[in-house]
Design a protein around this motif. Sequence first.
Motif, mmCIF file in Angstrom:
data_model
loop_
_atom_site.group_PDB
_atom_site.id
_atom_site.type_symbol
_atom_site.label_atom_id
_atom_site.label_comp_id
_atom_site.label_asym_id
_atom_site.label_seq_id
_atom_site.Cartn_x
_atom_site.Cartn_y
_atom_site.Cartn_z
ATOM 1 N N ALA A 99 0.840 -1.205 0.000
ATOM 2 C CA ALA A 99 0.000 0.000 0.000
ATOM 3 C C ALA A 99 0.873 1.251 0.000
ATOM 4 C CB ALA A 99 -0.937 -0.004 1.201
ATOM 5 N N GLY A 100 1.970 1.226 0.743
ATOM 6 C CA GLY A 100 2.892 2.361 0.757
ATOM 7 C C GLY A 100 3.531 2.594 -0.600
ATOM 8 N N MET A 101 3.913 1.500 -1.286
ATOM 9 C CA MET A 101 4.508 1.653 -2.614
ATOM 10 C C MET A 101 3.487 2.170 -3.621
ATOM 11 S SD MET A 101 7.196 -1.493 -3.015
ATOM 12 C CE MET A 101 6.178 -2.805 -2.399
ATOM 13 N N CYS A 102 2.254 1.683 -3.533
ATOM 14 C CA CYS A 102 1.205 2.180 -4.434
ATOM 15 C C CYS A 102 0.919 3.657 -4.177
ATOM 16 C CB CYS A 102 -0.071 1.356 -4.281
ATOM 17 S SG CYS A 102 0.036 -0.273 -5.033
ATOM 18 N N ALA A 103 0.892 4.051 -2.907
ATOM 19 C CA ALA A 103 0.651 5.459 -2.572
ATOM 20 C C ALA A 103 1.771 6.332 -3.130
ATOM 21 C CB ALA A 103 0.535 5.626 -1.062
ATOM 22 N N GLN A 104 3.014 5.859 -3.008
ATOM 23 C CA GLN A 104 4.147 6.621 -3.543
ATOM 24 C C GLN A 104 4.016 6.778 -5.045
ATOM 25 O OE1 GLN A 104 7.115 4.522 -5.137
ATOM 26 N NE2 GLN A 104 7.220 6.470 -6.190
ATOM 27 N N GLU A 105 3.613 5.707 -5.761
ATOM 28 C CA GLU A 105 3.456 5.797 -7.207
ATOM 29 C C GLU A 105 2.314 6.736 -7.593
ATOM 30 O OE1 GLU A 105 3.134 1.882 -8.853
ATOM 31 O OE2 GLU A 105 5.279 1.535 -8.687
ATOM 32 N N LEU A 106 1.268 6.775 -6.804
ATOM 33 C CA LEU A 106 0.159 7.688 -7.095
ATOM 34 C C LEU A 106 0.562 9.146 -6.887
ATOM 35 C CD1 LEU A 106 -2.828 5.734 -5.523
ATOM 36 C CD2 LEU A 106 -2.483 6.232 -7.948
ATOM 37 N N VAL A 107 1.436 9.398 -5.915
ATOM 38 C CA VAL A 107 1.843 10.771 -5.610
ATOM 39 C C VAL A 107 2.769 11.325 -6.686
ATOM 40 C CG1 VAL A 107 3.204 12.170 -4.003
ATOM 41 C CG2 VAL A 107 1.492 10.591 -3.137
#
Length: 125
Positions: A99-107
């Motif tokens: 979830a943290g990696m996905c959030a980073q990619e979305l940002v």
Amino acid sequence: GGPFGITGPANDALQQIPAPAFWIMTAAIAAAELYRAQKGWVEPKFRIGSNTLWTLRDNYYPGDLGFDPLGLKPTENFAFQRMQTKELSNGRLAMLGWAGMCAQELVNHRTIAETWDFYQSYYNF
């Protein structure tokens, strides 16, 4: 790019999969879920008062589908429950990391490797 020419962040990968590969993947997931449902649940009787919808089989233990080709499943019930708890804890930790990696990619809309390269060059380490 990667397989099937997929490029960019993981959040955009599903939309880039060619239709035949997408349908093969969908069929494989459906087959696995149907197998699990048939192994674990009683076939529902659609009659008033039957109460068989969502009923587990008596000989089914949640999470134990009998697939253990390497023989790693503990034979004792307590040891199996302990191993299952460890797997759940590690799975939850992995989901938080993902979830943290996905959030980073979305940002920043960069892959994990591109982000790592950026910070490596920015902080000179």
